[in-house]
Design a protein around this motif. Structure first.
Motif, PDB file in Angstrom:
ATOM      1  N   LEU A  11      -0.228  -6.835  -0.493  1.00  0.00           N
ATOM      2  CA  LEU A  11       0.823  -7.854  -0.395  1.00  0.00           C
ATOM      3  C   LEU A  11       2.149  -7.233  -0.805  1.00  0.00           C
ATOM      4  O   LEU A  11       2.234  -6.536  -1.806  1.00  0.00           O
ATOM      5  CB  LEU A  11       0.524  -9.034  -1.331  1.00  0.00           C
ATOM      6  N   GLU A  12       3.179  -7.503  -0.007  1.00  0.00           N
ATOM      7  CA  GLU A  12       4.552  -7.177  -0.386  1.00  0.00           C
ATOM      8  C   GLU A  12       5.213  -8.497  -0.753  1.00  0.00           C
ATOM      9  O   GLU A  12       5.303  -9.388   0.092  1.00  0.00           O
ATOM     10  CB  GLU A  12       5.251  -6.506   0.792  1.00  0.00           C
ATOM     11  N   SER A  13       5.624  -8.613  -2.003  1.00  0.00           N
ATOM     12  CA  SER A  13       6.133  -9.898  -2.489  1.00  0.00           C
ATOM     13  C   SER A  13       7.651  -9.921  -2.517  1.00  0.00           C
ATOM     14  O   SER A  13       8.286  -9.051  -3.106  1.00  0.00           O
ATOM     15  CB  SER A  13       5.656 -10.162  -3.918  1.00  0.00           C
ATOM     16  N   LEU A 146      -0.683   3.791  -0.854  1.00  0.00           N
ATOM     17  CA  LEU A 146       0.387   2.829  -1.116  1.00  0.00           C
ATOM     18  C   LEU A 146       1.372   2.819   0.036  1.00  0.00           C
ATOM     19  O   LEU A 146       1.704   3.867   0.599  1.00  0.00           O
ATOM     20  CB  LEU A 146       1.165   3.213  -2.382  1.00  0.00           C
ATOM     21  N   ASP A 147       1.868   1.654   0.352  1.00  0.00           N
ATOM     22  CA  ASP A 147       3.025   1.521   1.232  1.00  0.00           C
ATOM     23  C   ASP A 147       4.220   2.188   0.537  1.00  0.00           C
ATOM     24  O   ASP A 147       4.321   2.172  -0.693  1.00  0.00           O
ATOM     25  CB  ASP A 147       3.317   0.036   1.446  1.00  0.00           C
ATOM     26  N   LEU A 148       5.123   2.755   1.327  1.00  0.00           N
ATOM     27  CA  LEU A 148       6.289   3.386   0.687  1.00  0.00           C
ATOM     28  C   LEU A 148       7.236   2.344   0.080  1.00  0.00           C
ATOM     29  O   LEU A 148       8.203   2.699  -0.597  1.00  0.00           O
ATOM     30  CB  LEU A 148       7.008   4.335   1.649  1.00  0.00           C
ATOM     31  N   PRO A 170       9.601   3.330  10.392  1.00  0.00           N
ATOM     32  CA  PRO A 170       8.419   2.470  10.481  1.00  0.00           C
ATOM     33  C   PRO A 170       7.126   3.192  10.104  1.00  0.00           C
ATOM     34  O   PRO A 170       7.017   4.400  10.275  1.00  0.00           O
ATOM     35  CB  PRO A 170       8.402   2.065  11.960  1.00  0.00           C
ATOM     36  N   HIS A 171       6.149   2.388   9.660  1.00  0.00           N
ATOM     37  CA  HIS A 171       4.924   2.941   9.100  1.00  0.00           C
ATOM     38  C   HIS A 171       3.942   3.322  10.195  1.00  0.00           C
ATOM     39  O   HIS A 171       2.985   2.608  10.474  1.00  0.00           O
ATOM     40  CB  HIS A 171       4.269   1.929   8.177  1.00  0.00           C
ATOM     41  N   THR A 172       4.149   4.463  10.796  1.00  0.00           N
ATOM     42  CA  THR A 172       3.271   4.915  11.879  1.00  0.00           C
ATOM     43  C   THR A 172       2.193   5.867  11.358  1.00  0.00           C
ATOM     44  O   THR A 172       1.418   6.395  12.146  1.00  0.00           O
ATOM     45  CB  THR A 172       4.096   5.623  12.968  1.00  0.00           C
TER      46      THR A 172
HETATM   47 ZN   LIG Z   1       6.395  -1.116   3.932  1.00  0.00          ZN
END
Ligand SMILES: [Zn+2]
Length: 509
Positions: A11-13, A146-148, A170-172
């Motif tokens: 989750l990104e809050s 982890l997402d950046l 973008p997260h490719t």
């Molecule tokens: Zn992200």
């Protein structure tokens, strides 16, 4: 046979968005036990791509007979507000029950976003990691991806052996990072001891300045870090973080993990942090005013010889907790009489229902945002015609959804003046041209395209719109890159670029 548990909370809050609950996770992706393995190995998986990558990485490293996945729970939501306390504690209990029942483990892979906050704590991700460590003990390797956009806490550092962050925005590269985690897992299971050092900078980069393509400061820093990988350095992760989470742990973070060389980890992490700080003045957004954007779109509609443009609404990005339904740009386009514009995707289940009631090819009075109470999601009424009704299901071809199953929920294509609007029932950002083309909309023939997305759309539109034909529009919203627009409560201050006077000096050593 190596037994590896797989779990995660993703989750990104956005602190300023409405809290999110179990329903948000059930809608996006809530996988239990063997569902995780089935989905990870599906032809067109819907599960988080880090999990898919981890399975394929482990299969490549050890063969399917060489390891046994022990899937527990993977819960992911669209970016939203803080997670609600009760649901989060239920999820922790599910993790605990699953890990306790798992029996002896050789490793744990945590597919986490890392950018969450909760209604009761700044650090739910740290709680997940600490729980895992407590249950498996100090000697079992624990690796997280982890997402950046993650904001890293001490608890997250202490509980894991390695954290692997994305390198693309973008997260490719999500799938690749999952596979990288698998390779690192195999190395740790063979006895390598990982030692990490982390530096956090007082730099909270506005979302639109975090691109990693050549010519962008964040990408330059990540690439510099990758030149340091050698037989001593296992991983260099540089996380730009997520401003809108608004926690004391916000700030660009460098993590260097070595093969048991703590001095080198520290020296290198500090060197990379110095390089990042020296470049801080490049993290200042440059957007285009709404008036200029609409005037440009109007000209495009009138002159077919001009190259078409893509306009992004980074301030209402569902990928950052935005509701995906603000009307600032749409209203201005309609009032200006812009033609040849396609606009999507707009989250409004009530509008979809109005279109369903009217029926295909029928005219109706569209009433937008009747079911929405979030700030910035203002109502708008306009005469409209239903172009098409659709179930919103398709398989993507471009960018972050290439090869993936996508579900928009019940969907309606609605013509409002010279604007063709895609209204959806499951809140999400517009990630690629598929979000129009799957509904029969001609993207190549459009004179202007408006997307509710901060930047991930770039990977899914770059076959049509190179960077010089993309305009970032400056309007209000829950994810505005103008950080001065927000009433920050928990960010460490001073922090750049919000506070121009912010300073940083490297830790001693
Ligand atoms: Zn992200």
């Amino acid at each position: 046979m190596k037994r590896i548990a797989i779990l995660g909370f993703s989750l990104e809050s956005n602190r300023f968005a409405p809290p999110c609950s179990r329903a948000d996770f059930e809608e996006r992706g809530y996988y239990r036990g063997d569902e995780i393995s089935r989905e990870a190995r599906a032809e067109h998986p819907a599960i988080y791509a880090g999990v898919t990558g981890f399975y394929s990485g482990m299969d490549a490293e050890l063969g399917r007979s060489g390891w046994e996945p022990v899937p527990v729970v993977h819960a992911s939501s669209q970016p939203a507000g803080p997670v609600e306390e009760d649901f989060f504690n239920e999820l922790l209990a599910e993790f605990e029950a699953g890990l306790t029942a798992a029996g002896p483990l050789d490793g744990v892979y945590i597919a986490e976003h890392g950018g969450a906050c909760a209604t009761h704590t700044h650090d739910p991700d740290g709680e997940v990691f600490a729980l895992v460590r407590r249950l498996v003990g100090p000697d079992v390797p624990v690796i997280a991806t982890l997402d950046l956009h993650a904001n890293v806490s001490d608890a997250m550092m202490q509980a894991t052996d390695i954290m692997v962050g994305y390198r693309e925005n973008p997260h490719t590269d999500i799938r690749e990072r999952g596979a990288e985690a698998a390779a690192l897992m195999v190395e740790l299971m063979a006895g390598t001891k990982a030692t990490s050092y982390r530096v956090r900078l007082p730099l909270v980069a506005p979302s639109v300045t975090q691109l990693t393509a050549p010519g962008h400061p964040y990408g330059d820093l990540i690439r510099l870090g990758q030149t340091k990988i050698d037989d001593k350095v296992m991983n260099v992760t540089i996380l730009s973080g997520f401003a809108f989470c608004d926690t004391p742990k916000n700030g660009m973070t460098v993590i260097v993990t070595t093969r048991n060389d703590p001095d080198h980890a520290k020296t290198l992490a500090i060197d990379l942090a110095k390089a990042g700080w020296a470049d801080k003045d490049r993290y200042v957004p440059r957007m285009t005013s709404l008036a200029d954007s609409v005037a440009t779109a109007k000209r495009l509609g009138e002159d077919p010889n001009l190259p078409s443009l893509l306009f992004a609404d980074p301030a209402d990005n569902p990928g950052g907790g935005g509701r995906g339904n603000t009307t600032y740009i749409l209203k201005a386009l309609l009032e200006a009489g812009v033609h040849g514009c396609i606009f999507g995707v707009f989250f409004d289940p009530a509008l979809v229902a109005q279109a369903q009631t009217a029926g295909e090819h029928q005219e109706f009075r569209a009433r937008l945002n009747t079911g929405e109470t979030a700030p910035f999601s203002e109502p708008l009424d306009w005469d409209a015609r239903v172009v098409r009704l659709h179930d919103g299901e398709f398989i993507g071809h471009h960018g972050m959804v290439a090869g993936k199953s996508v579900s928009l929920g019940a969907t309606a294509v609605v013509a409002m003046g010279g604007v063709t609007l895609v209204a959806i029932s499951k809140r999400q950002q517009c990630l690629s041209s598929d979000f129009f083309e799957a509904l029969g909309i001609d993207v190549v023939g459009a004179r202007s395209v408006v997307v509710k997305s901060r930047g991930h759309f770039r990977a899914g539109f770059n076959h049509l719109f190179p960077p010089e034909r993309i305009v970032e529009v400056d309007v209000p919203g829950l994810t505005s890159p103008n950080l001065a627009n927000f009433d920050w409560r928990y960010l460490p201050r001073p922090v750049f670029p919000l506070d121009k006077e912010a300073t940083w000096s490297p830790p001693a050593g």
